[in-house]
Design a protein around this motif. Sequence first.
Motif, PDB file in Angstrom:
ATOM      1  N   ARG A 133     -13.224  41.563  21.076  1.00  0.00           N
ATOM      2  CA  ARG A 133     -14.566  42.029  20.684  1.00  0.00           C
ATOM      3  C   ARG A 133     -15.621  41.138  21.345  1.00  0.00           C
ATOM      4  O   ARG A 133     -15.615  39.917  21.169  1.00  0.00           O
ATOM      5  N   GLY A 134     -16.498  41.734  22.120  1.00  0.00           N
ATOM      6  CA  GLY A 134     -17.558  40.961  22.772  1.00  0.00           C
ATOM      7  C   GLY A 134     -17.098  40.153  23.974  1.00  0.00           C
ATOM      8  O   GLY A 134     -17.867  39.397  24.554  1.00  0.00           O
ATOM      9  N   ASN A 190     -16.911  49.219  21.266  1.00  0.00           N
ATOM     10  CA  ASN A 190     -17.519  49.931  20.123  1.00  0.00           C
ATOM     11  C   ASN A 190     -18.704  49.207  19.522  1.00  0.00           C
ATOM     12  O   ASN A 190     -19.757  49.861  19.485  1.00  0.00           O
ATOM     13  N   ASN A 191     -18.702  48.044  18.979  1.00  0.00           N
ATOM     14  CA  ASN A 191     -17.682  47.023  18.920  1.00  0.00           C
ATOM     15  C   ASN A 191     -17.158  46.760  17.516  1.00  0.00           C
ATOM     16  O   ASN A 191     -16.713  45.644  17.221  1.00  0.00           O
ATOM     17  N   ASP A 192     -17.264  47.744  16.630  1.00  0.00           N
ATOM     18  CA  ASP A 192     -16.705  47.540  15.304  1.00  0.00           C
ATOM     19  C   ASP A 192     -15.723  48.659  15.000  1.00  0.00           C
ATOM     20  O   ASP A 192     -15.574  49.600  15.783  1.00  0.00           O
ATOM     21  N   ARG A 210     -28.095  48.910  18.351  1.00  0.00           N
ATOM     22  CA  ARG A 210     -26.828  49.453  18.856  1.00  0.00           C
ATOM     23  C   ARG A 210     -27.049  50.852  19.427  1.00  0.00           C
ATOM     24  O   ARG A 210     -26.568  51.180  20.520  1.00  0.00           O
ATOM     25  N   MET A 253     -26.461  52.138  23.373  1.00  0.00           N
ATOM     26  CA  MET A 253     -25.520  53.221  23.646  1.00  0.00           C
ATOM     27  C   MET A 253     -26.206  54.430  24.262  1.00  0.00           C
ATOM     28  O   MET A 253     -25.727  54.993  25.242  1.00  0.00           O
ATOM     29  N   PRO A 307     -13.751  37.563  16.962  1.00  0.00           N
ATOM     30  CA  PRO A 307     -14.117  36.180  17.261  1.00  0.00           C
ATOM     31  C   PRO A 307     -15.498  36.093  17.918  1.00  0.00           C
ATOM     32  O   PRO A 307     -16.039  37.127  18.328  1.00  0.00           O
ATOM     33  N   HIS A 317     -16.855  35.528  20.799  1.00  0.00           N
ATOM     34  CA  HIS A 317     -16.923  35.438  22.269  1.00  0.00           C
ATOM     35  C   HIS A 317     -18.366  35.425  22.764  1.00  0.00           C
ATOM     36  O   HIS A 317     -18.706  34.749  23.720  1.00  0.00           O
ATOM     37  N   ASP A 318     -19.224  36.232  22.125  1.00  0.00           N
ATOM     38  CA  ASP A 318     -20.592  36.404  22.645  1.00  0.00           C
ATOM     39  C   ASP A 318     -21.483  36.837  21.473  1.00  0.00           C
ATOM     40  O   ASP A 318     -21.432  37.987  21.037  1.00  0.00           O
ATOM     41  N   SER A 375     -23.893  39.795  22.140  1.00  0.00           N
ATOM     42  CA  SER A 375     -23.153  41.060  22.045  1.00  0.00           C
ATOM     43  C   SER A 375     -22.943  41.446  20.582  1.00  0.00           C
ATOM     44  O   SER A 375     -23.129  42.608  20.202  1.00  0.00           O
ATOM     45  N   HIS A 376     -22.569  40.492  19.758  1.00  0.00           N
ATOM     46  CA  HIS A 376     -22.343  40.810  18.335  1.00  0.00           C
ATOM     47  C   HIS A 376     -23.623  41.309  17.677  1.00  0.00           C
ATOM     48  O   HIS A 376     -23.591  42.232  16.863  1.00  0.00           O
ATOM     49  N   TYR A 381     -24.104  44.908  19.096  1.00  0.00           N
ATOM     50  CA  TYR A 381     -23.093  45.949  18.904  1.00  0.00           C
ATOM     51  C   TYR A 381     -22.333  45.911  17.590  1.00  0.00           C
ATOM     52  O   TYR A 381     -21.732  46.910  17.211  1.00  0.00           O
ATOM     53  N   ALA A 382     -22.279  44.783  16.920  1.00  0.00           N
ATOM     54  CA  ALA A 382     -21.352  44.701  15.783  1.00  0.00           C
ATOM     55  C   ALA A 382     -21.993  44.266  14.469  1.00  0.00           C
ATOM     56  O   ALA A 382     -21.469  44.589  13.395  1.00  0.00           O
TER      57      ALA A 382
END
Lengths: 432, 432
Positions: free
Chosen positions: A71-72, A304-306, B314, B318, B374, B376-377, B380-381, B384-385
């Motif tokens: 993810r990410g 997606n990211n979920d 998000r 998209m 996790p 990672h970024d 990004s989270h 997107y998340a």
Amino acid sequence: MTTLAITDGQVLRPDLTVTAADVLVDQDTGAILELGSDLGPDADETLDAAGSLVTPGFVNGHCHVAMTLLRGYADDKPLDAWLQEDIWPAEGELTPEDVRVGTELGLLELIKSGTTAFADMYFHVPEIAAAVEEAGLRARLGHGIVTIGKDGDVAREDARTSLEIAREYDGAAAGRISTAFMPHSLTTVGDEYLEEFVPEAREAGVPIHYHANETTEEVAPIVDEHGQRPLAYAAERGMLEPEDFIAHGVHVDDREIELLAEADTGVIHCPASNMKLASGMAPVQRMREAGVTVGLGTDGAASNNDLSMLDEARDAAMLGKLAADDASAVPAEAVVEMLTQGSADAIGLESTRLEEGAPADFAVIDLEQPHLTPPHDLVSHLAYAAAASDVRHTVCDGQVLMRDREVLTLDERAVRERALEAAEALAARADG
Amino acid sequence: MTTLAITDGQVLRPDLTVTAADVLVDQDTGAILELGSDLGPDADETLDAAGSLVTPGFVNGHCHVAMTLLRGYADDKPLDAWLQEDIWPAEGELTPEDVRVGTELGLLELIKSGTTAFADMYFHVPEIAAAVEEAGLRARLGHGIVTIGKDGDVAREDARTSLEIAREYDGAAAGRISTAFMPHSLTTVGDEYLEEFVPEAREAGVPIHYHANETTEEVAPIVDEHGQRPLAYAAERGMLEPEDFIAHGVHVDDREIELLAEADTGVIHCPASNMKLASGMAPVQRMREAGVTVGLGTDGAASNNDLSMLDEARDAAMLGKLAADDASAVPAEAVVEMLTQGSADAIGLESTRLEEGAPADFAVIDLEQPHLTPPHDLVSHLAYAAAASDVRHTVCDGQVLMRDREVLTLDERAVRERALEAAEALAARADG
């Protein structure tokens, strides 16, 4: 008989009306015994659903659950470059232990967002099956086959693994796990392997699941090489049967929609992934009008990211309207149906319906939230406004997987910590 | 000096890098004093941000906050029918008290999703201003003018009201409230009223905010009647100045994008509303490349159906990729910028930047969630998340509006109960 009662909630019925009712479950069989009033006092266990909506559990029809570890890791790139430059190299570094912890992390997320069943294509499937058994969800699992760029023996071994896994794990976890034979896609698996193994999969009695018509780049080579559209090609190879289901189905023409409807092959629509990878807009309204069974999936967490199916439902309604150029297309009722019944039908699981005798798989949604106020239309709220965090309880096969946001079958803190370590080590290996 | 320290968090800097830092705030001036280490011990008040990301507060650049009362009241209809058959008749029944409670319900949702500032177009603005003052947010408020279908005196009165409200409330709530002159759109307000009142708005020194180029149906009549595209028409009427901002900008051609860039007029992109009403896909990537200031807005809760800016971010990423047919378009960094800085610049509020001297407006996001693992970024989270429910604390103007998910400035239970009553009565009047 051990019983569970879900009390004082409002229940979403199969016809999408909402009625105040308690739900009584036989935990030994995992089936719904009764919907009625005042069922709590005699039950062995109760779940409070006051101020809440009891809905069928959500069914994620296409996922790669262990990809939560990525993810990410890489975003904002077209499908081909993203796969070849980032995802496949990183996946090449995944150990069986990584897949186990990535799956557990994903299952935590599924349970916390009200999902009770999912279909998964990945590798190191024994690890995934073990995690599913522990977590208590239902799943249709399979080993994804890629043969391009591999020599014959290695490629054949990969296809053989998919078949063996499908045979071995079908019915595992007391029947909660079923399987499928899973060629990754029509362009990443060579014709000769489909010809050899599809009849074997049929003989084994397992469905076939694959990515199809996701991007235009995936359609063109099949038309060039075989002189026919991908789904005509798939039908000719015996991969378009009622038990089969494809992921994506973005670039399908009218004849392919007809083929899907005639064959009763399910399509799992993955709107978030299709938008994020700029793959295109699936003609969901047209497919539904043609009688195609359409379900919803999140795809992997890297695109997606979920893994929240409520996000996916909202995305499906919104993208479906845009694709049809019609705000009345893919209405709230349609996405709620796709989120539950549609996905279950597509992936061949017994339907999640809140009625006597049906599997006791449900999510209980807390309606007492500002963003779900006022309650003009609870189906609209489920489609457009409810969020993963509104899920209070999750029940699968009559067992409580989450009570008041606490997951009972997995240790959330321990899983998160193992995932942090695994992801860090993975990134170091992949970048190194 | 009274101080607030946000301790042990990771801080999202203006260049979108993330650094571990405490943030110290002067609550008397509402400004950030310092970013550094170990700032907690001497502060009067602290907010724990361990395991969390401290981000600039989100800025909702276009909203009709009181429309929360109509959430789920009518869905899945095209813009024109939805407005004329459902929304406008129901809005005709709204009392000042309804607008007050609908606004409070919306402000609860904004605070709970990390939004610290917003621009709002509605009516009964004194009620909205009172709710904003109480809730502690920043806002640019205005009375929306509609003149079509009204006779001259009534229409002129409506425009006059918008001007007077803009003059009266500018600087209210200790400067947290600013205003704008707000013609609803170029097709719903007659040319003669724009000619008469736009110069008065300029003289009053307030920006002009209006819906523009939202649907093709809104573009055609202007081209037909005036022989020019809507934004050329707006420019000619003096409504395309650096302080002005338009909502939507979906159907803008290359020349209109140039006009927006040259004028430095902001565009508030509302992706969820544009998808839900099938209005179309705004060319966000092209606008940004041309130098247009683009922010994000939720629009009203009846066309979204929530007010979470994280959802909007998000959606923007998209939809932006789909519109550009390019998965690298409108990347995570772009939407995080649009969510904060972009919207603030577009609506003319002092930027929300986590640096010394800037306004102390921020959201603290709990990263210890399965769906944010996790790490990672983190950018990004965020794009997107992350979800509204991940916001732990919300701070505006140095004051804590929400601590550990508890809103301190509004009584959540009481507001929800009043909103339930008001919505029920409203639906009865509107349907009756």
